[in-house]
Design an enzyme around this catalytic site. Sequence first.
Site, short mmCIF file in Angstrom:
data_model
loop_
_atom_site.label_atom_id
_atom_site.label_comp_id
_atom_site.label_asym_id
_atom_site.label_seq_id
_atom_site.Cartn_x
_atom_site.Cartn_y
_atom_site.Cartn_z
N GLY A 1 38.85 -7.29 63.48
CA GLY A 1 38.25 -6.51 64.58
C GLY A 1 37.28 -7.34 65.40
O GLY A 1 36.24 -6.84 65.85
N ALA B 1 31.28 -6.83 65.69
CA ALA B 1 31.83 -8.16 65.38
C ALA B 1 31.42 -9.20 66.42
O ALA B 1 31.29 -10.38 66.09
CB ALA B 1 33.34 -8.08 65.28
N ARG C 1 43.89 -7.09 67.58
CA ARG C 1 45.17 -6.40 67.76
C ARG C 1 46.07 -7.10 68.76
O ARG C 1 47.25 -7.21 68.56
CB ARG C 1 44.90 -4.97 68.25
CG ARG C 1 44.78 -4.02 67.10
CD ARG C 1 44.99 -2.63 67.55
NE ARG C 1 43.72 -2.05 68.00
CZ ARG C 1 43.49 -0.78 68.02
NH1 ARG C 1 44.43 0.06 67.64
NH2 ARG C 1 42.34 -0.30 68.42
N LYS D 1 40.06 -8.88 77.00
CA LYS D 1 39.33 -8.43 75.80
C LYS D 1 38.72 -9.58 75.01
O LYS D 1 37.82 -9.38 74.22
CB LYS D 1 40.29 -7.64 74.87
CG LYS D 1 40.36 -6.17 75.24
CD LYS D 1 40.99 -5.36 74.15
CE LYS D 1 39.95 -4.50 73.45
NZ LYS D 1 40.55 -3.47 72.62
N LEU E 1 45.68 -3.06 61.60
CA LEU E 1 45.25 -2.56 60.28
C LEU E 1 46.39 -1.88 59.53
O LEU E 1 46.43 -1.88 58.31
CB LEU E 1 44.11 -1.56 60.45
CG LEU E 1 42.74 -2.16 60.84
CD1 LEU E 1 41.77 -1.06 61.25
CD2 LEU E 1 42.18 -2.96 59.66
N ALA F 1 36.87 -4.24 61.18
CA ALA F 1 37.73 -3.37 62.00
C ALA F 1 37.86 -1.97 61.41
O ALA F 1 38.14 -1.82 60.22
CB ALA F 1 39.12 -4.01 62.13
N LYS G 1 34.92 6.68 56.74
CA LYS G 1 34.17 5.53 56.23
C LYS G 1 33.93 5.66 54.72
O LYS G 1 33.89 4.65 53.99
CB LYS G 1 32.82 5.40 56.96
CG LYS G 1 32.95 5.06 58.43
CD LYS G 1 33.71 3.77 58.71
CE LYS G 1 32.96 2.53 58.33
NZ LYS G 1 33.76 1.30 58.67
N ALA H 1 23.16 1.79 59.70
CA ALA H 1 22.91 3.05 60.42
C ALA H 1 23.50 2.90 61.83
O ALA H 1 24.25 1.95 62.09
CB ALA H 1 21.42 3.29 60.46
N VAL I 1 24.25 1.68 65.28
CA VAL I 1 24.00 0.35 65.83
C VAL I 1 23.73 0.47 67.32
O VAL I 1 24.48 1.13 68.05
CB VAL I 1 25.21 -0.58 65.58
CG1 VAL I 1 24.89 -2.00 66.02
CG2 VAL I 1 25.60 -0.57 64.10
#
Length: 356
Positions: free
Chosen positions: A14, A20, A39, A46, A68, A88, A170, A195, A197
Amino acid sequence: MATIDPKAPVMVTGATGYVAGWLVKTLLDRGHTVHAAVRDPGNAKKRAHLDAMAEAAPGEIRYFAADLLTEGAYAEAMKGCELVFHTASPFTSEVKDPQKELVEPAQLGTRNVLEEANRTESVRRVVVTSSCAAVYGDNIDMRETPNGIFDEAVWNTSSSLAHQPYSYSKTVAEQEAWKIAEAQGRWDLVVLNPALVMGPGTNPFGTSESFALLRQFGDGTFKIGAPAYGMGVVDVRDLAEAHYRAGFTPEANGRNIIVGHNTDIREMATLLRERFGDRYPLPKRSLPKWVVWLVGPMKNKLLTRKVVNRNIGLPWKGDNAKGVRELGLSYRPLDVTLVEMFEQMAETGGFDKAKA
Ligand code: NAP
């Protein structure tokens, strides 16, 4: 305990993401070779911010295509790596089918990456970016915690596909990670539980939910008042440092709550209003819980009555002591994080687009 050879390539899943981005920059600036699993490596737009970082840094970046949900997709990217950062996972509120759009990429994706680590002899450590969302589901859960605070011993048991589905995704993903890690002995697992971000992105046009939340301060969503929604916040740059140390500190272990500040939407609004109140429709007052209950679900489909009942007006407290003690982490002041992110969004038209 794993000692990582700094010359071996480091894989980041990711790599195009918000979290990241700063991790890749930290790795490149410190001279590492990054295997960036993305991806669509053919999408030059990107990757542009990553290419620019690599250009200016001593390290090197190599791109690998991987999704993924495609079994075996990470094999090429992982080859020769001792350290794998698995960041990711979809972080969005725009979902119609939470099982397909959140849980599958989170849980099956984690299985896919970690099973590849099992097949890749060079791997010594995997750092998984979990979330505080795997620690708690709603603020009311804090009442059931042994120490009256969210710490690493606490697991989210209140989320489901129907209620707080991102937090559920998660939670099951992190559980999957521990299950796979504990069934083998070659690599160790270190989990970060950040927490919310905040802070400027290496790519200012990020699509993470973090941008969507900050946007609401500038686009007038909170104009009539800020809800007393307690949460933890961590700066994206401090989180990158936490990742780096989780990767390269041999003694790093277990779960690690990464939070700089226990705060709420009202305090965040006040800090932003001090700086931008003359130019943006930032809230001046707190929104009573009954108003949030009444209008919340109409304004935001995630703000269901159940979410309002179990979160608004309830404090949030996370314990960051383990990361401070064992990884030597320190955190930027909250106003610096928020102001710098708001400035970036203002400069890049982030608030205008939201209004259009
Ligand atoms: P983000 O910017 O949306 O990044 C998510 C990344 O996951 C993107 O690079 C995305 O790739 C990738 N991804 C999504 N679905 C994928 C798939 N099917 N196959 C391959 N890659 C896929 O969000 P973020 O905020 O940086 O989140 C990164 C991690 O931090 C996530 O694990 C998230 O749960 C965690 N986290 C975030 C926060 C926060 O407040 N932001 C807090 C705690 C934990 P594309 O670029 O191709 O879409």
